[in-house]
Design a protein around this motif. Structure first.
Motif, PDB file in Angstrom:
ATOM      1  N   ASN A  67       1.996   3.964  -5.091  1.00 26.26           N
ATOM      2  CA  ASN A  67       1.362   2.858  -4.390  1.00 26.26           C
ATOM      3  C   ASN A  67       0.296   3.424  -3.460  1.00 26.26           C
ATOM      4  O   ASN A  67       0.623   4.086  -2.479  1.00 26.26           O
ATOM      5  N   LYS A  68      -0.982   3.172  -3.771  1.00 28.32           N
ATOM      6  CA  LYS A  68      -2.082   3.715  -2.976  1.00 28.32           C
ATOM      7  C   LYS A  68      -2.030   3.253  -1.530  1.00 28.32           C
ATOM      8  O   LYS A  68      -2.313   4.020  -0.612  1.00 28.32           O
ATOM      9  N   GLU A  69      -1.664   1.999  -1.318  1.00 28.92           N
ATOM     10  CA  GLU A  69      -1.624   1.472   0.059  1.00 28.92           C
ATOM     11  C   GLU A  69      -0.607   2.224   0.909  1.00 28.92           C
ATOM     12  O   GLU A  69      -0.880   2.607   2.037  1.00 28.92           O
ATOM     13  N   LYS A  70       0.560   2.468   0.359  1.00 27.63           N
ATOM     14  CA  LYS A  70       1.586   3.205   1.103  1.00 27.63           C
ATOM     15  C   LYS A  70       1.169   4.647   1.324  1.00 27.63           C
ATOM     16  O   LYS A  70       1.397   5.227   2.354  1.00 27.63           O
ATOM     17  N   THR A  72      -1.882   5.940   1.579  1.00 29.71           N
ATOM     18  CA  THR A  72      -2.950   6.114   2.573  1.00 29.71           C
ATOM     19  C   THR A  72      -2.466   5.794   3.983  1.00 29.71           C
ATOM     20  O   THR A  72      -2.946   6.373   4.944  1.00 29.71           O
ATOM     21  N   THR A  73      -1.499   4.888   4.127  1.00 26.37           N
ATOM     22  CA  THR A  73      -1.019   4.559   5.467  1.00 26.37           C
ATOM     23  C   THR A  73      -0.047   5.597   5.994  1.00 26.37           C
ATOM     24  O   THR A  73       0.163   5.698   7.193  1.00 26.37           O
TER      25      THR A  73
END
Length: 75
Positions: A67-70, A72-73
């Protein structure tokens, strides 16, 4: 791309070369190399089936969703 190809990891675990895997799955070296480096845009189920048979593994051993969002965060 959120799908990571871990083919090189499985090949190392099974101690199999790209040439040998290419012969076993009847896929050209160049196509197998594109898949191995993660540059492939798609994979046929028949190809995935042949690779899993040759490496005695599951599709999840080769393909991983990240999951790219997870990702990067968490940095």
């Amino acid at each position: 791309m959120p799908i990571i190809v871990n083919l090189d990891v499985m090949m190392a675990k099974r101690k199999i070369s790209l040439n040998e895997l290419s012969e076993r799955v009847d896929l050209t070296l160049s196509n197998l190399s594109i898949l191995k480096t993660g540059k492939a845009k798609a994979i046929r189920f028949s190809t995935l089936d042949a690779i899993c048979k040759a490496l005695d593994c599951q599709p999840g051993d080769i393909l991983e969703y990240v999951n790219k969002e997870k990702r990067t965060t968490n940095r």
